[in-house]
Motif scaffolding. Structure first.
Motif, mmCIF file in Angstrom:
data_model
loop_
_atom_site.group_PDB
_atom_site.id
_atom_site.type_symbol
_atom_site.label_atom_id
_atom_site.label_comp_id
_atom_site.label_asym_id
_atom_site.label_seq_id
_atom_site.Cartn_x
_atom_site.Cartn_y
_atom_site.Cartn_z
ATOM 1 N N SER A 1 22.474 12.668 62.014
ATOM 2 C CA SER A 1 22.289 13.848 61.171
ATOM 3 C C SER A 1 20.814 14.217 61.017
ATOM 4 N N ILE B 1 21.917 25.924 54.650
ATOM 5 C CA ILE B 1 22.637 25.342 53.520
ATOM 6 C C ILE B 1 23.535 26.415 52.924
ATOM 7 N N SER C 1 22.546 21.826 45.906
ATOM 8 C CA SER C 1 21.761 22.450 46.967
ATOM 9 C C SER C 1 20.296 22.567 46.565
ATOM 10 N N HIS D 1 21.513 22.331 62.172
ATOM 11 C CA HIS D 1 22.256 21.460 61.267
ATOM 12 C C HIS D 1 22.692 22.296 60.072
ATOM 13 N N ILE E 1 24.639 22.329 56.175
ATOM 14 C CA ILE E 1 25.068 21.584 54.989
ATOM 15 C C ILE E 1 26.002 22.475 54.181
ATOM 16 N N THR F 1 27.621 12.756 56.295
ATOM 17 C CA THR F 1 27.956 13.447 57.538
ATOM 18 C C THR F 1 29.464 13.646 57.621
ATOM 19 N N SER G 1 26.834 18.417 57.453
ATOM 20 C CA SER G 1 26.939 17.522 56.299
ATOM 21 C C SER G 1 27.634 18.271 55.164
ATOM 22 N N LEU H 1 27.969 18.081 50.700
ATOM 23 C CA LEU H 1 27.253 17.523 49.561
ATOM 24 C C LEU H 1 27.884 17.990 48.259
ATOM 25 N N CYS I 1 32.659 17.579 48.602
ATOM 26 C CA CYS I 1 32.797 16.471 49.549
ATOM 27 C C CYS I 1 33.628 15.341 48.956
ATOM 28 N N LEU J 1 20.930 12.132 51.535
ATOM 29 C CA LEU J 1 20.939 13.197 52.530
ATOM 30 C C LEU J 1 19.525 13.653 52.868
#
Length: 352
Positions: free
Chosen positions: A5, A15, A22, A111, A113, A277, A284, A286, A290, A310
């Motif tokens: 990650s 994000i 966040s 990536h 999130i 992850t 990912s 968060l 999750c 993270l």
């Protein structure tokens, strides 16, 4: 240790969500020299991140809305973070690594999130969609409840946990002759945190303030008036309560739909490993959306620990990963000193 990650400084980190989790992650990332230089944050609400924990004092009139704001839009710009507000991500293409918002904007990511939080868990009873039925999760809800308090009448709060009790007391304190009842399905208030003795002491204290506390209350249905507004609450034992407004505070449901639609592994929420992850190493998850080892989250303490893990993972710093530990709970009602510490349990939720 390192995981797949990890982001490089040249990666574009996107994000989804501009809530407390966040925002705390962004604050942690911008302090690191190995942070991704391109960070885009997309929030569905029209305002920058704010402290949702303080919604109850806001409703009670104990503070102003400005005091809840964590950072203004200028701060994000100063940190080189692109902030997009008032837009909801509607589609996620994992193959192309792109996403699309409800306004039609598209973004690529290296990536991603997902930090989309949660929504109120609505009881599956007739009448739950009637006008006059509200949640208590955001600034818009707080404004609606303040208007309810000022109008007076009969308000019924469904849920005798932390949020329900805080909403009820806020309505009572801010209200203009409003009558507030709290319905708790369990035989005691805050049954996830308190034993019988503590729950009775809390009930006595809140009753003395003027709240009508009803435990062992099984909601059966909501009845409307001739205009289609909620007017009455029916309990399974035959009791009825007048209700010009109903506030739902009976748990949360993780906002995991986006992950589910994209084919990520989901159960009650988006499943993650100890490094947050998902089943896609480029994504990912968060916070409240999750799920880790069967547990979902509704308290800030474990989510702050997730943020630490993270942030370290994304920036290539050593971390042992996330692990659940006991979490503390504090009731935010002026004049009531209650602080509970107990083993962490899964947050109440409904299957999405």
């Amino acid at each position: 240790m390192e995981t797949t990650s990890r982001c490089s400084p040249n990666d574009h980190l996107v994000i989804i969500g501009n809530g407390m989790a966040s925002h705390r992650l962004i604050e942690a990332l911008v302090k690191q020299p190995t942070r991704p230089q391109r960070i885009t944050v997309i929030g569905a609400e029209p305002t920058p991140a704010y402290n949702r924990i303080l919604l109850s004092p806001l409703l009670a009139g104990e503070m102003q809305q400005e005091a809840l704001t964590l950072r203004d839009t200028e701060w994000y710009a100063d940190q080189g973070v692109t902030l997009i507000l008032g837009e909801k991500v509607e589609a996620l293409d994992r193959t192309r690594q792109t996403l699309t918002t409800d306004s039609g904007q598209s973004f690529d990511y290296d990536h991603l999130i997902i930090a989309t939080g949660s929504r109120p868990a609505l009881p599956d009873v007739p009448g739950i969609e009637l006008e006059g039925v509200h949640g208590f999760r955001d600034l818009q809800d707080a404004e609606a409840l303040e208007a309810i308090a000022q109008r007076g009448g009969d308000a019924v709060v469904i849920g005798g946990g932390l949020l329900g009790l805080e909403a009820a007391e806020g309505l009572r304190k801010r209200g203009n002759g409003i009558i507030v009842s709290v319905l708790q399905r369990s035989e005691r208030l805050m049954n996830r945190q308190l034993d019988t003795t503590a729950a009775h002491l809390l009930k006595d204290s809140l009753t003395q303030r003027g709240l009508n506390i009803i435990t062992g209350a099984q909601l059966e249905r909501l009845e409307s008036d001739a205009r289609g507004r909620v007017a009455k609450v029916h309990l399974a034992d035959g009791r009825q309560l007048k209700a010009s407004s109903v506030i739902i505070a009976a748990g949360i449901t993780p906002n995991a739909q986006l992950g589910h639609q994209a084919g990520l592994t989901t159960e009650r929420a988006i499943v993650v490993d100890e490094f947050l992850t998902t089943s896609d190493t480029a994504i990912s998850a968060l916070g409240e959306c999750c799920q880790f080892e069967g547990t979902t989250y509704g308290l800030v303490e474990p989510i702050w620990r997730q943020v630490e893990v993270l942030a370290a993972t994304l920036c290539g710093m050593p971390t042992h990963g996330y692990a659940d530990t006991p979490s503390a709970t504090k009731l935010k009602i002026s004049g009531v000193a209650l602080y509970a510490l107990a083993p962490l349990r899964p947050a109440p939720s409904m299957t999405s």
